[in-house]
Scaffold this active site. Structure first.
Site, PDB file in Angstrom:
ATOM      1  N   ARG A 108     -52.535 -50.671 -34.911  1.00  0.00           N
ATOM      2  CA  ARG A 108     -52.681 -50.427 -33.461  1.00  0.00           C
ATOM      3  C   ARG A 108     -52.229 -49.034 -33.019  1.00  0.00           C
ATOM      4  NH1 ARG A 108     -50.728 -55.870 -33.541  1.00  0.00           N
ATOM      5  NH2 ARG A 108     -52.388 -57.347 -33.003  1.00  0.00           N
ATOM      6  N   LYS A 142     -60.929 -36.987 -28.900  1.00  0.00           N
ATOM      7  CA  LYS A 142     -62.120 -37.805 -29.129  1.00  0.00           C
ATOM      8  C   LYS A 142     -62.228 -38.098 -30.623  1.00  0.00           C
ATOM      9  CE  LYS A 142     -65.465 -36.787 -25.476  1.00  0.00           C
ATOM     10  NZ  LYS A 142     -66.818 -36.232 -25.235  1.00  0.00           N
ATOM     11  N   GLU A 146     -70.525 -23.849 -30.566  1.00  0.00           N
ATOM     12  CA  GLU A 146     -69.553 -24.426 -29.641  1.00  0.00           C
ATOM     13  C   GLU A 146     -68.829 -23.330 -28.859  1.00  0.00           C
ATOM     14  OE1 GLU A 146     -69.263 -27.478 -28.866  1.00  0.00           O
ATOM     15  OE2 GLU A 146     -69.952 -28.703 -30.550  1.00  0.00           O
ATOM     16  N   LYS A 186     -60.514 -25.753 -23.396  1.00  0.00           N
ATOM     17  CA  LYS A 186     -60.627 -27.190 -23.625  1.00  0.00           C
ATOM     18  C   LYS A 186     -59.337 -27.895 -23.230  1.00  0.00           C
ATOM     19  CE  LYS A 186     -62.418 -30.749 -26.610  1.00  0.00           C
ATOM     20  NZ  LYS A 186     -63.136 -31.085 -27.852  1.00  0.00           N
ATOM     21  N   GLU A 207     -62.937 -38.332 -19.964  1.00  0.00           N
ATOM     22  CA  GLU A 207     -64.303 -37.952 -19.591  1.00  0.00           C
ATOM     23  C   GLU A 207     -64.865 -38.800 -18.452  1.00  0.00           C
ATOM     24  OE1 GLU A 207     -68.428 -37.694 -21.942  1.00  0.00           O
ATOM     25  OE2 GLU A 207     -66.823 -36.562 -22.921  1.00  0.00           O
ATOM     26  N   ARG A 233     -64.871 -33.339 -17.820  1.00  0.00           N
ATOM     27  CA  ARG A 233     -64.922 -33.176 -19.276  1.00  0.00           C
ATOM     28  C   ARG A 233     -66.343 -33.356 -19.819  1.00  0.00           C
ATOM     29  NH1 ARG A 233     -60.869 -35.618 -24.013  1.00  0.00           N
ATOM     30  NH2 ARG A 233     -62.024 -34.666 -25.730  1.00  0.00           N
ATOM     31  N   ASN A 291     -70.208 -31.437 -23.000  1.00  0.00           N
ATOM     32  CA  ASN A 291     -71.323 -31.978 -23.778  1.00  0.00           C
ATOM     33  C   ASN A 291     -72.617 -31.181 -23.590  1.00  0.00           C
ATOM     34  OD1 ASN A 291     -70.045 -34.345 -24.988  1.00  0.00           O
ATOM     35  ND2 ASN A 291     -69.902 -35.118 -22.902  1.00  0.00           N
ATOM     36  N   HIS A 307     -75.417 -31.324 -26.146  1.00  0.00           N
ATOM     37  CA  HIS A 307     -75.165 -32.437 -27.052  1.00  0.00           C
ATOM     38  C   HIS A 307     -76.140 -33.603 -26.859  1.00  0.00           C
ATOM     39  CE1 HIS A 307     -71.589 -30.118 -27.742  1.00  0.00           C
ATOM     40  NE2 HIS A 307     -71.126 -30.981 -28.625  1.00  0.00           N
ATOM     41  N   HIS A 361     -77.494 -34.393 -30.290  1.00  0.00           N
ATOM     42  CA  HIS A 361     -77.222 -35.651 -30.980  1.00  0.00           C
ATOM     43  C   HIS A 361     -78.515 -36.365 -31.357  1.00  0.00           C
ATOM     44  CE1 HIS A 361     -72.839 -36.168 -29.334  1.00  0.00           C
ATOM     45  NE2 HIS A 361     -72.944 -35.239 -30.255  1.00  0.00           N
ATOM     46  N   HIS A 406     -74.016 -30.007 -37.072  1.00  0.00           N
ATOM     47  CA  HIS A 406     -73.814 -30.355 -35.670  1.00  0.00           C
ATOM     48  C   HIS A 406     -73.998 -29.141 -34.762  1.00  0.00           C
ATOM     49  CE1 HIS A 406     -72.177 -32.232 -32.101  1.00  0.00           C
ATOM     50  NE2 HIS A 406     -71.214 -31.318 -32.034  1.00  0.00           N
TER      51      HIS A 406
END
Length: 355
Positions: A117, A139, A181, A223, A233, A237, A241, A244, A248, A261
């Site tokens: 956990r 993330k 990026e 960031k 997000e 935030r 993206n 992306h 993606h 990526h």
């Protein structure tokens, strides 16, 4: 040594940036640990595992390796890592160390979020992309054939160690992917930084250490500021993206690992810029500057030839940014300014990208 702080109350943590960082005495900044498990891949481990192990000379240090590449950022690798921890009777007070690029960082963070956990972990990013982006912000995720990063959790690291010297060994294609990026940060919120990148192209390509250190620090600070204001997000935030949603889709459609990526994000940013241009937000000169800067860093500015806009739709309709059934896009409405837009229609995309 440069330092950037991610301000999240009791979960705040520092990002330390320095050349030859592995040769420094870091005992005062490393979290105390009796057990340490380093997750990496064989290529990175051959170069840097021994140096990172030496940082934890007072602990029982073990390592777990997965093959290199986006194709291994999977639930299967996640399960194998958990099995390793269980088989070696790793306790809850362990510190996991992500030694590698974005794949290792995302996977390690997800393991850290789930094992017993939640356990502590450190990011030690070894690619430009992971140093400027994925190692910061918490993330974590693995990929699925139906979507990238769709299975994961928010889990902040205790510390990010950025050794800029590792970029000396980074292949040219991986370095270029990281620059996608970097350009993203400039495009979404910092015109002065965009201008600086245009001016510093040659120094960046030559991997000038001082220039790279300042570039990495600037991206991390941007960031960190955004994450401090919107950790999970819910608003701002999402601007990170940019590129992306399209990117993606490229990765998932081609199969993870065919395009890096950053390469997919670069093409995705140009696609987003073309949408903004068609809507009268980004002018022709600005669109050209975006394209030119990405090309200057050897990045693609068009989607794969085999892909049609219809190929993008299934992935974009299940993207994490979809809200109330509406696709949401991050569009650069000017250089250094971006917006979240939810009224781009499928017919509009078909018209813009008659591919």
């Amino acid at each position: 040594m440069q330092k950037v702080e991610v301000q999240l109350g009791e979960r705040s943590y520092p990002i330390l940036i320095q050349s030859e960082l592995f040769q420094q005495n870091l005992q005062q900044v490393l979290p105390p640990a009796r057990q340490v498990v380093i997750l990496s891949n064989p290529l990175v481990a051959e170069l840097y595992l021994a140096q990172v192990q030496a940082l934890f000379s007072q602990a029982d240090v073990r390592h777990f390796l997965i093959p290199d590449g986006e194709a291994y950022k999977t639930l299967s690798s996640f399960e194998q890592a958990l099995c390793f921890l269980l088989e070696h009777k790793i306790n809850r007070d362990v510190v996991l160390v992500a030694l590698g690029g974005g794949v290792i960082g995302d996977l390690t963070g997800f393991v850290a979020a789930c094992y017993q956990r939640g356990v502590r972990f450190i990011q030690v990013p070894t690619t430009l992309l992971s140093q400027v982006d994925s190692s910061v912000g918490g993330k974590t995720a693995v990929n699925h054939p139906l979507g990238k990063n769709m299975i994961g959790a928010f889990k902040q690291p205790d510390l990010v160690l950025i050794n800029t010297s590792v970029l000396d060994s980074l292949p040219k294609r991986e370095f270029a992917a990281g620059m996608a990026e970097v350009v993203k940060y400039a495009l979404i919120a910092d015109l002065a930084f965009f201008n600086w990148l245009e001016q510093q192209q040659q120094a960046i390509q030559a991997r000038d250490k001082a220039v790279l250190a300042e570039m990495i620090r600037h991206c991390c600070q941007m960031k960190a500021d955004i994450v401090s204001r919107d950790e999970t997000e819910q608003g701002e935030r999402a601007l990170l993206n940019l590129g992306h949603t399209f990117g993606h889709a490229i990765e998932a459609h081609l199969g993870y690992g065919h395009w890096l990526h950053g390469e997919a994000v670069a093409a995705g940013m140009v696609m987003a810029a073309r949408v903004a241009h068609s809507r009268g937000d980004l002018n022709t000169h600005e669109l050209k500057r975006v394209t030119n800067l990405l090309q200057a860093f050897d990045l693609p500015v068009s989607p794969p030839e085999a892909m049609r806009i219809q190929d993008f739709m299934p992935y974009m309709k299940t993207d994490k940014k979809v809200l109330a059934g509406k696709m949401r896009f991050i569009l650069p409405v000017a250089l250094g300014q971006s917006a979240i837009v939810d009224n781009v229609t499928e017919s509009e995309l078909l018209t813009i990208f008659s591919l």
